[in-house]
Design a protein around this motif. Structure first.
Motif, PDB file in Angstrom:
ATOM      1  N   ARG A  71       0.839  -1.201   0.000  1.00  0.00           N
ATOM      2  CA  ARG A  71       0.000   0.000   0.000  1.00  0.00           C
ATOM      3  C   ARG A  71       0.884   1.265   0.000  1.00  0.00           C
ATOM      4  N   LEU A  72       1.934   1.237   0.808  1.00  0.00           N
ATOM      5  CA  LEU A  72       2.853   2.383   0.851  1.00  0.00           C
ATOM      6  C   LEU A  72       3.554   2.570  -0.490  1.00  0.00           C
ATOM      7  N   ASN A 129       1.273   4.061  -3.001  1.00  0.00           N
ATOM      8  CA  ASN A 129       0.998   5.462  -2.698  1.00  0.00           C
ATOM      9  C   ASN A 129       2.171   6.376  -2.990  1.00  0.00           C
ATOM     10  N   HIS A 130       3.360   5.899  -2.660  1.00  0.00           N
ATOM     11  CA  HIS A 130       4.532   6.771  -2.819  1.00  0.00           C
ATOM     12  C   HIS A 130       5.271   6.512  -4.133  1.00  0.00           C
TER      13      HIS A 130
END
Lengths: 568, 270
Positions: B64-65, B68-69
């Motif tokens: 997920r990180l 997102n990034h």
């Protein structure tokens, strides 16, 4: 720490000078406890020098002091854990004043400053407490006001930050604010004073504030939870229920889902002389409520999930104690106590007490919106769950029956049967293990030799019917307490001062042959007034220690334990 | 007394208002995969194992990180050798590396799953989000450019690594270059009571090899002047079982004194 001592002196000193004439009415009380364990290498149960890692001693100690003068009271608790006993959180290591408070309460209004414990209702939205045997302490450091505007009405308001071992408070940790009101209608309304129907109403609101420092999620800075409760009694029947609701509270514990949480706890009881029955039910869905989003395990719990099951004190059934599941559980418990009257066929000369208890905890049903196999996907609502739907997954089931019988003036007997189902994969996080299915039989006999001397014998057997046909070599270490057990204990007491005991637990039916070990120990205890000193030498098996559904894992150990407790 | 009651009730009413109800979206828009691989880039090392039931949720958080990034975050899933929870179920799901074990021992990883953001401290997956954002906010002091090339005939990969010190730095600095592979589908233990094992689990960002030894190659000794440049090239032959289209080259520069990673970079092999 010096600042804290200065603060205490500043609080106490003016009061002391003003109230010199009343000082003879002041009271100081307190309690101390030291648990010190020496660990030794014992390769018979797999304790090697690497396990001990140079830490051959563990010492946990605390001292409580309480000062009371009229409406004023103040107290402190000093703790020193150097190094903590094996099985306690290593973050307990340290020493200092863990708890410091002062309180003024004139019966109408009460104000507390410093560290304090409080509970709203059954604790579903707020409970702070300290449990030494778990190393658990989630005290609030802040202020509390209790106001009783009229007879039967109590209002409480508080705010502060929670204790997390010795970690200093910083702005990244949450702030807790709460209010609770309780109204005892029978005490408030004169026409109801003598009514057979007794009603108490209550309501709580708790809000936590933690700044959103995430670069990934859009997090709520403020999370609100509320609860409403009612307690009604009519004659011998009593009914109480509490419903709790928590708004979106994404956290590491619930895998950052935004679903609201709900809890419902109900209890119906009937009692008369010689007979009592209690039926309880509970539903918990996503009700972990912590003052930090990143906290895991039991850290920084704001609320408490009451477990609906019996707490076993005998050591074999206690190895498989239930641990509350804040992310979801459906529980039911039925407890029946009956005393068979004296001078009947089954009651005999002294009467016979029988107790029956059944409890079962299942998972809730979750309709995952996303990938099968994953619990929930972070950054979503997670799942939906029908309120009354019960999952097939059983976390815990306990059926037990106890007969407590005084046979004659010298002999007393307690017979217990326990049937346990324990989902070890969920309770202890051993993912691939099958549930424990066990029968336990216990005979507890006490023989009164003289008016001061008695002998108590406890014999227990645990027969584990779990499926151990396929254990992978890499997972063998998870099976250290599985299989059949036998346990015996002999205790000799010379009242009121001395007791001696010798005990052995034998895991004779462990599916792994190397784990079929004896865990023997001898104990000697001395009691003088309010002081108790006990020394236990021998082995301790791996297990869990649970109080109120909150548990800590205890590794196997060998050595000598000294416990000193005193109060004054 | 009446005033106190009113004050308390007013406070209760205010508290009832102290709630931020998020109706969605729940995830911030940080540009995701459209992020260019420039500026400060952070390394997330995820210590994991195929028999670790709690690891899928940590991997989901890392994923997920990463989503997102985007390119501002480099993820590396490390299965250390010699750890029981990393023992493969079969012959094709052995993701263990000895380099991973050396790091695991050196940093004292206590259990799985755990993570390290820029090798600053050991953390739980619930802490990664805040730590990644804090690391991204730090000043960029080094820039890394990666230029991989791949010969499908002999499966040989070549990667050129250019490290530029954007400001003068004190200390010794090392460059480590690794290879990761995505979409390795095999069995994974899980902590969901209704599915304790996921048979077709997608293992991503799996560390496969370290191209220039576990602790890398020194690129600065004592000091590094502003705008100092280090150029290195490495060759590596991909084993037959590795799929070049699923592989990434990862490079990071760390300070030797405390092992803190200053900058990371990632590029797909193809």
């Amino acid at each position: 720490m010096i600042k804290k001592i200065v603060l205490l002196v500043l609080v106490l000193f003016p009061l002391w000078t003003i109230a010199q004439n009343s000082l003879d009415q002041a009271q100081v009380s307190g309690s101390f406890q030291i648990d010190a364990q020496y660990y030794s290498i014992d390769e018979g149960i797999g304790i090697t020098a690497d396990d001990i890692n140079g830490k051959s001693m563990g010492i946990n100690g605390y001292g409580n002091l309480l000062y009371t003068l009229g409406n004023f009271s103040a107290g402190m608790r000093y703790e020193a854990c150097l190094t903590p006993l094996s099985g306690f959180d290593t973050r307990m290591e340290g020493f200092g004043i863990a708890n410091l408070w002062a309180k003024y309460d004139n019966g109408i209004i009460g104000v507390t400053v410093g560290d304090f414990y409080e509970q709203f209702g059954s604790g579903l939205v707020f409970r702070t407490y300290e449990e030494w045997s778990l190393g658990f302490d989630n005290a609030i450091r802040g202020m509390r006001v209790v106001y009783r505007p009229a007879k039967g009405i109590t209002l409480k308001g508080l705010y502060g930050s929670q204790r997390l071992y010795w970690e200093e408070f910083d702005k990244s940790r949450g702030i807790v604010r709460g209010m609770d009101g309780e109204w005892d209608l029978n005490a408030s309304i004169s026409s109801l004073n003598q009514s057979k129907l007794r009603i108490t109403l209550g309501g709580s609101v708790v809000s936590k504030y933690q700044v959103d420092n995430s670069s990934l999620y859009i997090l709520p800075n403020n999370v609100l939870a509320y609860a409403a409760r009612v307690n009604m009694g009519l004659g011998r029947v009593n009914f109480s229920t509490e419903y709790a609701y928590k708004y979106n509270d994404p956290s590491a514990f619930n895998n950052y889902i935004y679903k609201a949480g709900q809890g419902l706890l109900s209890s119906l009881s009937y009692s008369k002389k010689g007979f009592g029955i209690v039926l309880q039910a509970e539903r918990i869905d996503n009700m972990s409520f912590k003052s930090s989003r990143t906290a895991k395990s039991n850290d920084l719990d704001i609320n408490f999930i009451p477990p609906l099951c019996r707490t076993h004190t005998y050591n074999l059934p206690a190895m498989y104690s239930f641990s509350s599941q804040p992310n979801g559980q459906m529980s039911v418990q039925l407890q029946v106590n009956y005393t068979i009257p004296k001078k009947t066929l089954l009651g005999g000369k002294y009467g016979t007490k029988v107790a029956f208890n059944y409890s079962q905890v299942n998972d809730i049903v979750r309709d995952s919106i996303f990938l099968p196999g994953t619990n929930s996907i972070s950054g979503t609502l997670g799942y939906s769950s029908k309120f009354l739907a019960i999952s097939d997954r059983i976390f815990y089931r306990d059926f037990n029956f106890e007969i407590d019988k005084k046979i004659n003036k010298d002999w007393k007997m307690v017979l217990t049967y326990v049937n346990l189902y324990y989902d070890i994969a969920t309770m202890e996080g051993h993912g691939n293990m099958n549930p424990i299915k066990a029968n336990v039989g216990i005979v507890d006999l006490t023989y009164k030799i003289t008016s001061k001397k008695s002998l108590r014998m406890e014999v227990q057997g645990l027969w584990d019917n779990g499926d151990y046909s396929h254990i992978e070599a890499s997972e063998q270490s998870n099976y250290i307490k599985n299989g059949n057990w036998a346990s015996a204990m002999l205790e000799y007491t010379i009242a009121p001062r001395w007791f001696f005991s010798v005990a052995d637990k034998y895991n004779y039916g462990n599916p792994i042959k190397e784990f079929r070990d004896h865990y023997y120990n001898v104990s000697l205890g001395f009691i003088h007034d309010a002081t108790r000193i006990a020394i236990t030498a021998g082995r301790q098996s791996e297990g869990v220690v649970c109080v109120g559904g909150v548990c800590r894992q205890v590794p196997a150990s060998s050595g000598m334990l000294l416990t000193i407790t005193t109060n004054f | 007394m009446k005033k106190i009651s009113i004050a308390l009730l007013a406070l209760a009413a205010l508290m009832l208002n102290s709630c931020d109800k998020i109706t969605g979206p729940f995830i911030q828009d940080n540009g995701g995969t459209s992020n260019e691989g420039t500026g400060k880039i952070v390394l997330l090392e995820e210590y994991t194992g195929v028999r670790c039931p709690n690891c899928p949720s940590a991997a989901a958080e890392a994923h997920r990180l990463k989503e997102n990034h985007g390119n501002k975050l480099v993820v590396m899933a490390i299965h250390p050798s010699g750890v029981l929870m990393c023992r493969p179920y079969g012959e094709t799901d052995d993701y263990r590396t000895d380099a991973g074990r050396e790091w695991y021992d050196f940093f004292g990883i206590p259990s799985l799953p755990k993570g390290m953001i820029n090798r600053q401290s050991i953390s739980e997956d619930g802490e990664w989000d805040g730590m990644v954002s804090a690391a991204l906010a730090e000043e960029q002091t080094i820039e890394i450019e990666l230029t991989p090339s791949y010969n499908a005939t002999n499966r040989e990969m070549n990667v050129a690594v250019k490290s530029t010190f954007l400001s003068a730095l004190e200390g010794d600095y090392f460059l480590t270059v690794c290879l990761t592979e995505d979409s390795l589908v095999s069995r994974q233990a899980n902590d969901n009571p209704t599915m304790l094992s996921i048979e077709e689990y997608d293992h991503s960002h799996v560390l496969r090899a370290v191209l220039n030894t576990t602790w890398g190659e020194q690129i600065a000794l004592g000091t590094a002047a502003a705008n100092a440049i280090s150029n290195k090239t490495y060759n590596y032959t991909l084993p037959d079982s590795y799929r070049a289209d699923k592989c990434h080259v990862i490079a990071f520069v760390y300070r030797d004194s405390d092992k803190v990673v200053m900058q990371a970079q990632s590029k797909s092999v193809l």
